[in-house]
Scaffold this motif. Structure first.
Motif, mmCIF file in Angstrom:
data_model
loop_
_atom_site.group_PDB
_atom_site.id
_atom_site.type_symbol
_atom_site.label_atom_id
_atom_site.label_comp_id
_atom_site.label_asym_id
_atom_site.label_seq_id
_atom_site.Cartn_x
_atom_site.Cartn_y
_atom_site.Cartn_z
ATOM 1 N N GLU A 71 0.830 -1.197 0.000
ATOM 2 C CA GLU A 71 0.000 0.000 0.000
ATOM 3 C C GLU A 71 0.868 1.253 0.000
ATOM 4 O OE1 GLU A 71 -3.724 -2.135 2.320
ATOM 5 O OE2 GLU A 71 -2.049 -1.261 3.430
ATOM 6 N N TYR A 72 1.947 1.217 0.739
ATOM 7 C CA TYR A 72 2.844 2.366 0.744
ATOM 8 C C TYR A 72 3.520 2.559 -0.615
ATOM 9 C CZ TYR A 72 6.853 5.324 1.454
ATOM 10 O OH TYR A 72 7.775 6.314 1.305
ATOM 11 N N VAL A 73 4.015 1.475 -1.208
ATOM 12 C CA VAL A 73 4.705 1.577 -2.503
ATOM 13 C C VAL A 73 3.779 2.176 -3.556
ATOM 14 C CG1 VAL A 73 5.635 0.195 -4.410
ATOM 15 C CG2 VAL A 73 6.421 -0.220 -2.074
ATOM 16 N N GLY A 273 -1.979 9.505 0.915
ATOM 17 C CA GLY A 273 -2.875 8.378 0.688
ATOM 18 C C GLY A 273 -4.330 8.778 0.787
ATOM 19 N N GLY A 274 -4.642 9.637 1.758
ATOM 20 C CA GLY A 274 -6.010 10.114 1.892
ATOM 21 C C GLY A 274 -6.446 10.959 0.709
ATOM 22 N N TRP A 284 1.295 3.476 9.419
ATOM 23 C CA TRP A 284 1.875 4.666 8.788
ATOM 24 C C TRP A 284 1.064 5.929 9.070
ATOM 25 C CZ3 TRP A 284 6.171 2.646 8.189
ATOM 26 C CH2 TRP A 284 6.417 1.471 7.475
ATOM 27 N N ASP A 285 0.162 5.881 10.049
ATOM 28 C CA ASP A 285 -0.696 7.025 10.343
ATOM 29 C C ASP A 285 -0.357 7.575 11.726
ATOM 30 O OD1 ASP A 285 -2.618 8.921 10.669
ATOM 31 O OD2 ASP A 285 -4.332 7.601 10.285
ATOM 32 N N PRO A 286 0.374 8.703 11.802
ATOM 33 C CA PRO A 286 0.730 9.271 13.111
ATOM 34 C C PRO A 286 -0.483 9.567 13.984
ATOM 35 C CG PRO A 286 2.014 10.293 11.369
ATOM 36 C CD PRO A 286 0.957 9.464 10.682
ATOM 37 N N ALA A 287 -1.621 9.874 13.372
ATOM 38 C CA ALA A 287 -2.822 10.168 14.149
ATOM 39 C C ALA A 287 -3.324 8.940 14.899
ATOM 40 C CB ALA A 287 -3.927 10.695 13.234
ATOM 41 N N ARG A 288 -2.900 7.742 14.457
ATOM 42 C CA ARG A 288 -3.289 6.491 15.127
ATOM 43 C C ARG A 288 -2.080 5.826 15.788
ATOM 44 N NH1 ARG A 288 -6.381 3.103 10.711
ATOM 45 N NH2 ARG A 288 -5.127 4.301 9.231
ATOM 46 N N GLY A 289 -1.067 6.620 16.085
ATOM 47 C CA GLY A 289 0.089 6.104 16.797
ATOM 48 C C GLY A 289 1.158 5.489 15.922
ATOM 49 N N GLY A 290 1.069 5.676 14.613
ATOM 50 C CA GLY A 290 2.036 5.081 13.704
ATOM 51 C C GLY A 290 3.235 5.970 13.434
ATOM 52 N N ASP A 291 4.130 5.474 12.575
ATOM 53 C CA ASP A 291 5.337 6.211 12.213
ATOM 54 C C ASP A 291 5.037 7.331 11.222
ATOM 55 O OD1 ASP A 291 6.942 4.584 13.732
ATOM 56 O OD2 ASP A 291 7.494 3.266 12.074
ATOM 57 N N SER A 292 5.908 8.329 11.206
ATOM 58 C CA SER A 292 5.857 9.369 10.179
ATOM 59 C C SER A 292 6.696 8.905 8.992
ATOM 60 C CB SER A 292 6.409 10.698 10.719
ATOM 61 O OG SER A 292 5.565 11.241 11.703
ATOM 62 N N MET A 293 6.014 8.582 7.903
ATOM 63 C CA MET A 293 6.691 8.189 6.676
ATOM 64 C C MET A 293 6.633 9.383 5.732
ATOM 65 S SD MET A 293 8.121 5.585 4.990
ATOM 66 C CE MET A 293 7.452 3.939 5.247
ATOM 67 N N TRP A 294 7.784 10.021 5.542
ATOM 68 C CA TRP A 294 7.819 11.266 4.786
ATOM 69 C C TRP A 294 8.074 11.021 3.301
ATOM 70 C CZ3 TRP A 294 6.137 15.558 6.865
ATOM 71 C CH2 TRP A 294 6.215 15.739 8.246
ATOM 72 N N MET A 295 7.375 11.775 2.479
ATOM 73 C CA MET A 295 7.672 11.897 1.057
ATOM 74 C C MET A 295 7.825 13.387 0.779
ATOM 75 S SD MET A 295 4.914 9.162 -0.510
ATOM 76 C CE MET A 295 3.510 10.135 0.039
ATOM 77 N N PHE A 296 8.792 13.735 -0.042
ATOM 78 C CA PHE A 296 9.020 15.151 -0.288
ATOM 79 C C PHE A 296 9.509 15.380 -1.710
ATOM 80 C CE2 PHE A 296 13.248 13.633 0.630
ATOM 81 C CZ PHE A 296 14.061 14.398 -0.189
ATOM 82 N N HIS A 297 9.306 16.600 -2.188
ATOM 83 C CA HIS A 297 10.006 17.064 -3.378
ATOM 84 C C HIS A 297 10.404 18.511 -3.129
ATOM 85 C CE1 HIS A 297 6.395 19.258 -4.802
ATOM 86 N NE2 HIS A 297 5.705 18.189 -4.463
#
Length: 301
Positions: A71-73, A273-274, A284-297
């Motif tokens: 799902e992340y990929v 994703g949302g 992968w959802d910080p709002a639910r206690g998950g990690d911060s998975m960053w994507m940037f440009h």
């Protein structure tokens, strides 16, 4: 057809990641279609039995790690496809994929005339990809320039020898790479790109801000408190990722690139994703206690 043997050096990273992209192309609302990934998964029976577990597409393999990473990929592929389309519209005709893996963008995306894509990875990766391309019959839509080096090698000298023009607008992509690098190496690569004499330079990538140790502690906490659920798969995800990850930049992209002249746009996986209506696991959802998975440009200014 001859057996498709996966080099051991790339089986758990480049091949597994590529195969996770295959399922998206089967959806009616597909964000992209990766023909090399689909070919890779369809060739499961031609791969030695002990290697078939690497060819996960979200259907054949249903482990928590496979589902969540698949799902992340999918989400990050869309994020970086959008980034690259924007850079070529802005004038980039050189694309550098550092740690390119089995990236199929030179075949599945349309590029302006004269676009050159420098794919930097190890010889094993390029050889296996060449075999897949030969089986597929696909034709490149841009000039693909494979460079045999890893991220810590002499790739700068090698791309120069292959015709890379340091004075031309260039888009750089570190997709899936910063997970494997320490902060010093990450800083060196970003500073090197920022110092380019090109009139325009773009940079994009993704990474976690939690260290492997922090993720292991979080997984242990979930297990001890009986909080591991099918949705999060916390323990199996961490157990699968920890051996393969490094600290990376360690802070949010806007902080990491603040010492150089970059205009940074950052997004967490959960946020993007949302926006594109794709499932975001709790992991992968910080709002639910998950990690911060960053994507940037970012664009150098």
């Amino acid at each position: 057809m001859a057996e498709l043997k996966i080099p051991a050096s790339i089986a758990s990273s480049a091949v597994a990641t590529a195969s996770m992209r295959a399922h998206e192309g089967t959806r009616a609302d597909a964000l992209f279609d990766d023909p090399l990934a689909r070919l890779l998964v369809s060739a499961r029976q031609e791969v030695p039995a002990e290697q078939r577990g690497h060819l996960a597409d979200g259907v054949h393999e249903t482990s928590s790690l496979t589902q969540v990473m698949g799902e992340y990929v999918t989400v990050r592929t869309h994020f970086f496809d959008t980034y690259l389309k924007a850079t070529v519209q802005a004038g980039a005709r050189q694309i550098v994929l550092l740690g390119s893996g089995l990236d199929a963008r030179a075949y599945r995306m349309q590029w302006p005339a004269g676009t050159r894509i420098f794919e930097i990875d190890t010889p094993d990766v390029h050889a296996f990809k060449d075999e897949l391309v030969a089986r597929s019959g696909l034709s490149a839509t841009a000039e693909r320039v494979p460079i045999d080096s890893d991220a810590t090698g002499n790739w700068r000298e090698l791309i120069a020898a292959a015709g890379f023009d340091d004075s031309q607008p260039t888009a750089w992509l570190l997709e899936g790479l910063l997970f494997y690098l320490d902060r010093t190496t990450s800083d060196t690569i970003a500073a090197d790109i920022a110092a380019s004499p090109a009139p325009a330079a773009w940079l994009a990538g993704d990474y976690l801000t939690a260290t492997p140790e922090q993720r292991a502690q979080l997984a242990a906490h979930h297990r001890e408190n009986g909080e591991e659920t099918q949705d999060s798969g916390e323990g199996s995800i961490v157990d699968g990722l920890v051996p393969h990850t490094a600290p990376g930049p360690g802070v949010a992209p806007s902080w990491w690139l603040s010492s150089a002249q970059w205009d940074v746009s950052e997004s967490e996986f959960a946020e993007h994703g949302g926006l594109i209506d794709r499932h975001v696991p709790a992991h992968w959802d910080p709002a639910r206690g998950g990690d911060s998975m960053w994507m940037f440009h970012a664009r150098r200014i």
